[in-house]
Motif scaffolding. Structure first.
Motif, PDB file in Angstrom:
ATOM      1  N   UNK A  93       0.842  -1.185   0.000  1.00 48.68           N
ATOM      2  CA  UNK A  93       0.000   0.000   0.000  1.00 48.68           C
ATOM      3  C   UNK A  93       0.884   1.244   0.000  1.00 48.68           C
ATOM      4  N   UNK A  96       0.069   4.231   2.348  1.00 49.41           N
ATOM      5  CA  UNK A  96       0.413   4.167   3.763  1.00 49.41           C
ATOM      6  C   UNK A  96       1.908   4.193   3.999  1.00 49.41           C
ATOM      7  N   UNK A 363     -20.462   2.720 -11.360  1.00 55.31           N
ATOM      8  CA  UNK A 363     -21.491   3.327 -10.505  1.00 55.31           C
ATOM      9  C   UNK A 363     -22.637   3.904 -11.344  1.00 55.31           C
ATOM     10  N   UNK A 368     -26.032   4.158  -9.120  1.00 55.57           N
ATOM     11  CA  UNK A 368     -25.676   4.837  -7.873  1.00 55.57           C
ATOM     12  C   UNK A 368     -25.232   6.269  -8.142  1.00 55.57           C
ATOM     13  N   UNK A 391     -18.529  -3.339  -3.918  1.00 54.80           N
ATOM     14  CA  UNK A 391     -17.420  -2.392  -3.835  1.00 54.80           C
ATOM     15  C   UNK A 391     -16.075  -3.106  -3.708  1.00 54.80           C
ATOM     16  N   UNK A 395     -15.621  -4.084   3.098  1.00 49.10           N
ATOM     17  CA  UNK A 395     -16.091  -3.536   4.382  1.00 49.10           C
ATOM     18  C   UNK A 395     -17.105  -2.416   4.183  1.00 49.10           C
ATOM     19  N   UNK A 396     -16.992  -1.714   3.055  1.00 48.21           N
ATOM     20  CA  UNK A 396     -17.901  -0.595   2.820  1.00 48.21           C
ATOM     21  C   UNK A 396     -19.359  -1.028   2.784  1.00 48.21           C
ATOM     22  N   UNK A 397     -19.571  -2.303   2.482  1.00 46.41           N
ATOM     23  CA  UNK A 397     -20.951  -2.745   2.281  1.00 46.41           C
ATOM     24  C   UNK A 397     -21.614  -3.269   3.539  1.00 46.41           C
ATOM     25  N   UNK A 446     -16.426  -7.552  10.155  1.00 47.84           N
ATOM     26  CA  UNK A 446     -15.086  -6.956  10.128  1.00 47.84           C
ATOM     27  C   UNK A 446     -14.013  -7.902  10.671  1.00 47.84           C
TER      28      UNK A 446
ATOM     29  N   UNK B 154      -3.450  10.785   4.830  1.00 50.52           N
ATOM     30  CA  UNK B 154      -4.667   9.976   4.910  1.00 50.52           C
ATOM     31  C   UNK B 154      -5.916  10.741   4.490  1.00 50.52           C
ATOM     32  N   UNK B 157      -7.585  10.059   1.294  1.00 46.77           N
ATOM     33  CA  UNK B 157      -8.073   8.670   1.264  1.00 46.77           C
ATOM     34  C   UNK B 157      -9.339   8.528   2.106  1.00 46.77           C
ATOM     35  N   UNK B 161     -12.880   7.258   0.928  1.00 45.66           N
ATOM     36  CA  UNK B 161     -13.587   6.186   1.644  1.00 45.66           C
ATOM     37  C   UNK B 161     -15.004   6.628   1.999  1.00 45.66           C
ATOM     38  N   UNK B 164     -17.324   6.560  -0.941  1.00 43.82           N
ATOM     39  CA  UNK B 164     -17.701   5.176  -1.260  1.00 43.82           C
ATOM     40  C   UNK B 164     -18.715   4.646  -0.240  1.00 43.82           C
ATOM     41  N   UNK B 165     -18.458   4.973   1.034  1.00 49.05           N
ATOM     42  CA  UNK B 165     -19.342   4.472   2.093  1.00 49.05           C
ATOM     43  C   UNK B 165     -20.752   5.033   1.944  1.00 49.05           C
ATOM     44  N   UNK B 167     -22.221   5.865  -0.771  1.00 48.65           N
ATOM     45  CA  UNK B 167     -22.880   5.151  -1.867  1.00 48.65           C
ATOM     46  C   UNK B 167     -23.276   3.743  -1.429  1.00 48.65           C
ATOM     47  N   UNK B 168     -22.338   3.055  -0.768  1.00 50.50           N
ATOM     48  CA  UNK B 168     -22.610   1.675  -0.348  1.00 50.50           C
ATOM     49  C   UNK B 168     -23.767   1.643   0.636  1.00 50.50           C
ATOM     50  N   UNK B 169     -23.794   2.609   1.539  1.00 47.12           N
ATOM     51  CA  UNK B 169     -24.841   2.584   2.557  1.00 47.12           C
ATOM     52  C   UNK B 169     -26.183   3.040   2.004  1.00 47.12           C
ATOM     53  N   UNK B 196     -17.699   3.233  11.795  1.00 54.43           N
ATOM     54  CA  UNK B 196     -16.959   1.988  12.084  1.00 54.43           C
ATOM     55  C   UNK B 196     -16.029   1.602  10.926  1.00 54.43           C
ATOM     56  N   UNK B 197     -16.536   1.502   9.687  1.00 49.70           N
ATOM     57  CA  UNK B 197     -15.595   1.148   8.620  1.00 49.70           C
ATOM     58  C   UNK B 197     -14.525   2.210   8.388  1.00 49.70           C
ATOM     59  N   UNK B 200     -12.006   1.641  11.112  1.00 55.39           N
ATOM     60  CA  UNK B 200     -11.274   0.386  10.884  1.00 55.39           C
ATOM     61  C   UNK B 200     -10.204   0.604   9.812  1.00 55.39           C
ATOM     62  N   UNK B 205      -4.498   1.698   8.282  1.00 52.97           N
ATOM     63  CA  UNK B 205      -3.537   2.540   7.562  1.00 52.97           C
ATOM     64  C   UNK B 205      -2.489   3.096   8.522  1.00 52.97           C
TER      65      UNK B 205
END
Lengths: 563, 256
Positions: A93, A96, A363, A368, A391, A395-397, A446, B154, B157, B161, B164-165, B167-169, B196-197, B200, B205
């Protein structure tokens, strides 16, 4: 002679873990030796690498037994900072890894920590940047403005500047597109050839390009159990069953030879690359002209297994994008003038460089995002249906506290017939068993491994209410060979005449065995959309997006030229 | 690229610029005088446009939020001036009370000047130079400095994130509504689902980043060298003298 690295009977268990992450691993790496460490996801490859510099257990607590010596010094008796003079890492990564605000500060970071004179640091920064092909003009560039590929090049330069006797590459290409991957391999190749006494260890699921440079391969199995440590040609040919049995990846050449040998063809040699395998096969055909039909039939059967057959399920049109464009508020256009239609029963692959707009187009297809210009229309001009989107980060889902509840959420939504909750629970239990997640049903999503999270995210999308479009974003990312193969079978099994599947991926070999059509995206525009067979042989088009033809297509071209 | 442009303030040590900015902010806070405030604003505008090459439109856009806030103060002062005490509550150290408009304009200019001085400092000081100066000249621990830089890395990023979250949610919330599970679409629950995500991912990271820094020899205590030395030199002397002289001159304007 002082070894570069010596590991004896190393075992490791993390706090509160039920099983060990490593179980009695031993390896000796001599100066100049190149070692590949492979094994399925979660086999402990990264944990093993972090033990070599003392990060485990000095910074990451774990119960460790056994001994590690780096450049002849016991790691347990040295500080991590002192050991950094003997070992350099490149991790997967790049985001990071970067900790400085400019490129030159990033490359100079380890050298400043060693308190080297500024003139020496300056010289090494210039040299390292030129090694990875970054211009000196980039020295003052803000690292936050770099692309993913550039970031990994900077991370590589930062490692090269350290000039250590041992380099460790922990899946350095897993987040890169094929072009950036090729650049990374070229740098590693140059590093390997540049100094005969420098030792290199790479850990990856799939590292075919570096196999000719590799002296030995360490295979780790479940719980970090060492299964083999030997030369790649004997390992991947003579003990292919053992490697495949762990769920690890086999080089295409070894995979092909295994297939041909299983059909009774007596092949000599142990090639590691497709080019070497084809040269070998030409020689074999010259020596055995009478066996040509058998050999060609067997190779054709292997190709058939690797490349997806043309779709038989042709349904009705489900969705149409008409000159669709998308630009985020105040930002530049990411998708421009894309017109395509999705048909029930088809699996469409979506390929292109990092940043080409693949996920955004996905998307848009899933509904979406709405096009900022152009239109997204359903069959015969009706309202466009909404779709499911799996995705890249599973985890996003997740939205519930246990695996079974996560699945129940989808299943209850898909039952609009008022059937009892108990029926949904029974179905959830069956699906979890089918997907190998039954033993994790009470766990929080998770807490699953990456492969398990991916399976659950796919399951959740499949079980959700009937949506005629389902889009997968890099579904095979981070999966080992076995898991990727199983996922491919799952997606292939989703062909239904009332559903279209879209799969976004960098892994052209994986896509080749799945898709009916492939769309190539270049800087937000559709460069071509055609049958997979037509796109995968269009070298010019693939090169435009930094892709190379899949290995199976190369082998098919070889076969066509000889039949 | 801006690197090739003439940026005369860049060779000045960031700590000298920081000290000048702090002194100027204090002066802007203390000296309640319309001429002084106007002179400070004029000086900063000249510095930004001439020495830093900021286009007028961009400058106006950057100053707009501060101007709006200042306008709020001006308007409030006009409304409540007779009641007294409002300007004093914003910090007027002069015993003389001017007209409602004069006092309001000073408060307006002061708000704009806070923004202008801050922007001038940020504009004239690359963050990497500031961090280097703080580590070399002000005893900032490298472990702390690089941890902060990692967090800065970060942020984009995390934003990605979060997008994306959302949209996913949105997708999962639609599923939850269809399933009749109401708690999922409740507001507090939605935030927990997002946090939470995000946390996490951020923790993972942060751990990777810490490993990467430690593996490259960052520790504490340590003796460290620097590729670019942050020194105080002639440019600092010239800048300090010019800043002091300008400040004296502007305060003089207020006193006369």
């Amino acid at each position: 002679m002082k070894g570069a690295l010596s590991v004896r009977e190393l075992s490791l268990t993390y706090p509160r873990a039920a099983a060990p992450a490593l179980s009695g691993v031993s390896l000796e790496v001599t100066p100049g030796e190149r070692v590949l460490v492979t094994g399925p996801s979660g086999a402990g490859k990264s944990s093993l690498a972090l033990c070599w510099s003392g990060i485990i257990p000095q910074s990451i607590p774990a119960q460790v037994t056994g001994a590690v010596e780096l450049a002849g010094r016991p790691v347990a008796a040295s500080r991590v900072a002192d050991l950094s003079r003997d070992i350099a890492y490149v991790f997967q990564d790049a985001d990071s890894q970067l900790c400085a605000l400019t490129v030159e500060d990033e490359v100079a970071f380890a050298l400043e920590n060693r308190a080297l004179p500024p003139a020496e640091i300056d010289r090494r920064v210039d040299q390292a940047l030129s090694w990875v092909g970054l211009p000196a003009a980039m020295r003052r560039r803000d690292t936050r403005t770099l692309s993913g590929g550039e970031k990994q090049m900077v991370a590589l330069a930062a490692a090269l500047a350290q000039d250590t006797p041992l380099y460790v590459f922990d899946e350095p290409t897993s987040q890169l597109d094929p072009e950036a991957t090729a650049r990374t391999y070229a740098v590693i190749d140059r590093l390997a050839r540049g100094d005969a006494r420098r030792s290199l260890i790479y850990m990856d699921h799939k590292i075919e390009a570096l196999l000719p440079l590799t002296d030995r391969v360490l295979v780790l199995g479940e719980n970090g159990m060492p299964l083999a440590f030997e030369a790649p040609d004997t390992l991947f040919h003579d003990r292919a069953a053992l490697v495949a049995g762990t769920g690890s990846w086999l080089p295409t050449a070894a995979h092909l030879y295994r297939f041909l040998r299983a059909r009774g063809l007596q092949l000599a040699g142990r090639p590691l690359t497709v080019a070497a395998a084809l040269t070998n096969l030409d020689r074999w055909l010259e020596q055995n002209p009478g066996m040509r039909p058998d050999m060609f039939a067997a190779i054709a059967a292997w190709i058939e297994q690797e490349l997806a057959p043309p779709s038989l399920a042709v349904g009705k049109s489900i969705l149409q994008l008409d000159r669709a464009c998308y630009a985020p508020s105040g930002g530049p256009e990411i998708v421009s003038d894309v017109s395509l239609s999705l048909t029930g029963g088809e699996i469409l692959g979506l390929v292109g460089r990092n940043g080409a707009g693949k996920s955004t187009l996905g998307l848009l297809l899933a509904g979406l995002l709405e096009p900022t210009r152009g239109a997204r229309i359903g069959r015969d001009g009706s309202a466009a249906p909404s779709g499911q989107f799996v995705f890249q980060n599973p985890e996003h889902q997740f939205a519930r506290e246990s695996v079974i509840d996560e699945l129940m959420l989808s299943l209850l939504a898909s039952r609009d017939d008022g059937s009892p909750q108990e029926a949904a629970r029974l179905e959830a239990e069956k699906l979890l068993r089918d997907f190998g997640l039954w033993h994790k049903r009470a766990a929080h999503p998770f807490q699953l491994s990456h492969g398990q999270k991916r399976r659950l995210s796919v399951l959740v999308a499949i079980a959700a209410p009937g949506r005629p479009i389902i889009v997968f974003d890099e579904p095979s990312y981070g999966l080992d060979a076995d898991a990727a193969q199983r996922l491919r079978r799952t997606i292939a099994g989703m062909r239904r005449t009332d559903q279209a599947v879209v799969v976004i991926s960098h892994d052209i070999d994986w896509l080749a065995g799945l898709c009916d059509r492939i769309a190539v995206l270049d800087r937000g525009r559709l460069a071509r959309i055609d049958s997979a067979r037509a796109v995968l042989v269009d070298r010019q088009l693939l090169a435009l997006t930094g892709l190379a033809p899949p290995q199976a297509v190369v082998i098919r071209a070889w076969l066509d030229a000889r039949q | 690229m801006r690197d090739s442009e003439w940026r005369p303030l860049h060779p000045v040590n960031p700590l000298t610029k920081l000290a000048a900015a702090i002194v100027l902010v204090i002066a802007v806070t203390v000296v309640f005088d319309i001429r002084f405030q106007a002179a400070v604003l004029a000086l900063i505008v000249v510095v930004l446009m001439v020495l830093e090459g900021v286009p007028p439109l961009r400058l106006a856009l950057v100053m707009l939020p501060f101007a709006l806030m200042g306008f709020g103060f001006l308007w409030t002062n006009l409304l409540f001036h007779e009641a007294g005490g409002y300007v004093e509550s914003l910090g007027r150290f002069s015993l003389l009370r001017g007209s409602a408009l004069d006092d309001g304009i000073v408060v307006f200019l002061r708000a704009v000047n806070f923004g202008a001085v801050s922007y001038a400092f940020v504009r004239a000081t690359p963050p990497a130079d500031l961090a280097r100066a703080l580590m070399q000249n002000a005893g900032l621990r490298p472990t702390v400095a690089f941890a902060v830089f990692s967090v800065v890395q970060f942020i984009p990023q995390l934003q990605d994130d979060l997008r994306q979250l959302h949209l996913a949610h949105a997708l999962r919330a639609a599923t939850a509504q269809a399933s009749g599970i109401r708690s999922l679409v409740g507001l507090p629950r939605r935030y927990v689902d997002l946090v939470i995500p995000l946390l996490a991912g951020a923790v993972r990271r942060a751990q990777r980043s810490a490993i990467s820094m430690e593996a490259r020899g960052l520790t504490h205590p340590m003796r460290r060298s620097f590729l670019v030395c942050s020194k105080f030199g002639r440019a600092d002397l010239v800048f300090a003298l010019a800043s002091s002289a300008s400040l004296m001159l502007m305060i003089g304007l207020a006193v006369v």
